[in-house]
Design an enzyme around this catalytic site. Structure first.
Site, short mmCIF file in Angstrom:
data_model
loop_
_atom_site.label_atom_id
_atom_site.label_comp_id
_atom_site.label_asym_id
_atom_site.label_seq_id
_atom_site.Cartn_x
_atom_site.Cartn_y
_atom_site.Cartn_z
N SER A 184 -0.61 -9.61 -5.58
CA SER A 184 -0.88 -10.06 -6.94
C SER A 184 -1.94 -11.14 -7.05
O SER A 184 -2.50 -11.34 -8.12
CB SER A 184 0.41 -10.55 -7.58
OG SER A 184 0.97 -11.61 -6.83
N HIS A 212 2.32 -4.20 -8.93
CA HIS A 212 0.94 -4.18 -9.46
C HIS A 212 0.25 -2.84 -9.22
O HIS A 212 -0.91 -2.68 -9.60
CB HIS A 212 0.11 -5.30 -8.82
CG HIS A 212 0.56 -6.66 -9.26
ND1 HIS A 212 0.02 -7.32 -10.34
CD2 HIS A 212 1.55 -7.46 -8.79
CE1 HIS A 212 0.64 -8.47 -10.51
NE2 HIS A 212 1.56 -8.58 -9.57
N LYS A 243 4.16 -4.70 -16.35
CA LYS A 243 2.71 -4.72 -16.14
C LYS A 243 2.11 -3.43 -16.70
O LYS A 243 1.82 -3.37 -17.90
CB LYS A 243 2.41 -4.96 -14.66
CG LYS A 243 3.05 -6.31 -14.20
CD LYS A 243 2.72 -6.66 -12.79
CE LYS A 243 3.64 -7.74 -12.24
NZ LYS A 243 3.58 -9.02 -12.93
#
Ligand code: PMP
Length: 400
Positions: A184, A212, A243
């Site tokens: 990240s 991610h 996300k």
């Protein structure tokens, strides 16, 4: 004194207040679109959101969420073990399992509780956890709670992993290996092909946190393991709905039927209220979009490539490879603070990552790219960074 350990943070807060800069908890006062908002009174391009596909503001997800509020109300008021398992949760779990091509999935109230809960529970006293040194805070929290022996391998270093696994001998049967898909902070991708080959050679179980990378990498968006072609070697996929899916919550999927017994041993699953149905509904819709619209990923990578190239051309020091996380590495904290504020003044909001706010030795401005950014917005972000060089906040000789 009990509060002594907070002095460093208090000093840092005083330093920021003295400069009248508020990089932490900057308030978004209004949202204009998935990529624009009013932050601290300024209209800005949002370039620090993790909103990789722009789905937090997608009309279909909003509509799904609205319909679920009407149907289910605002919250479940209980944990999954008690009164908090609604049909929505079961449906999302079935869809997540189907997405990963496995039979088992658990949804959690946050991504943090998913990775923390899984790592704390999967391994226990007498077991071993081998984790990448740059693992996310949620993983560190979990492994600490597990009671297992904790061994770190060097970040993204398969040889170091192999060396440590080899030393374990028969104990690999009780070893959990943990890696992330995209890391990240610097946006670097784990060498999962090599990690999987090592696991095949020495044994152990592998968990990949695709926080991610889910929705972002892989032919159907399942993440870095899919992109590396090693999904069969992964025992547990973990990740987040906050996300690429634009909501909140976390997940773990697995081909192991044991996940159904493990489910009822995970404390951040048993002892916390379940996901609000409206969030589950928007997440289900976002997952449907991820599956139906692979072109969103193409758009995201085009934007990521454009930003990475633009900032590289300026001579800035970035992470090792193109990814939707584009981190600009700076010399020290003061420079990071000044550049963060100058970017905000230039109409671009990014994340600042510096110690002691994050346990990192890097001083970063972290940009996250979205499929919803227009080409013009990407160019405006590049332009804002160019103005840092023009203004002397970054020296050309400091560049890569
Ligand atoms: N794992 C990783 C690798 C992350 O980066 C994050 C969040 N930054 C999480 C887990 C936790 O996810 P969430 O913010 O959705 O709780």
């Amino acid at each position: 004194m009990l509060f002594d350990k907070f002095q460093e943070m208090a000093d840092f807060q005083a330093e920021l207040a003295g400069k009248d800069v508020k990089p932490f908890g900057a308030v978004t006062e209004e949202l204009i679109s998935a990529t624009e908002g009013i932050v601290q009174g300024k209209q800005v391009i949002l370039a620090g959101t993790n909103n990789y596909l722009g789905l937090s503001y997608d009309s279909r997800c909003i509509e799904a969420s609205r319909a679920a509020v009407d149907k289910w109300g605002t919250g479940t008021t209980g944990s999954r073990l008690a009164n908090g398992s609604f049909a929505e949760h079961q449906a999302l779990e079935a869809e997540m399992a189907d997405f990963y091509g496995v039979d088992h999935a658990i949804c959690f109230s946050t991504g943090y509780s998913a990775t923390m809960g899984m790592t704390a529970t999967l391994a226990g006293p007498g077991d071993v956890i081998l984790l990448d040194g740059d693992s996310h805070s949620s993983i560190y929290s979990g492994v600490k709670l597990s009671g297992a022996e904790i061994i770190r391998f060097k970040h993204n270093d398969p040889e170091d992993l192999a060396k440590r696994l080899r030393r374990l001998g028969d104990r690999t049967a009780n070893t959990l290996i943990i890696a992330e898909g995209i890391y990240s902070m610097l946006g670097d991708v784990a060498p999962l092909k090599e990690v999987a080959a090592i696991k095949r050679e020495y044994g152990g179980y592998l968990m990949v946190d695709e926080a991610h990378s889910m929705g972002v990498m892989g032919e159907s968006g399942r993440g870095a393991a899919q992109a590396a072609g090693i999904e069969n070697d992964v025992d547990f996929f973990a990740g987040t709905f906050s996300k690429s899916l634009g909501g909140i919550g976390g997940f773990c999927t697995s081909r192991h039927p044991e996940l159904e017994a493990i489910r009822f041993c995970i404390r951040p699953y048993i002892f916390t209220a379940s996901l609000t149905p409206s969030v589950v509904a928007s997440t289900r819709e976002a997952l449907r979009i991820v599956r139906a619209e692979p072109e969103l990923r193409d758009r995201l990578w085009d934007n990521a490539g454009r930003l990475f190239k633009g900032l590289t051309d300026l001579g800035l020091m970035l992470g090792p490879s193109v990814s939707p996380v584009v981190a600009v590495q700076l010399a020290d904290r003061a420079q990071a603070i000044d550049c963060w504020q100058a970017l905000l003044n230039a109409g671009v909001y990014v994340n600042m990552v510096v110690p002691p706010a994050t346990p990192s030795t890097n001083f970063l401005l972290r940009n996250s790219v979205s499929a919803a950014h227009s080409t013009e917005q990407i160019d405006q972000i590049i332009g804002a960074y160019a103005s840092l060089l023009d203004g002397g906040l970054i020296n050309p000789d400091q560049a890569a």
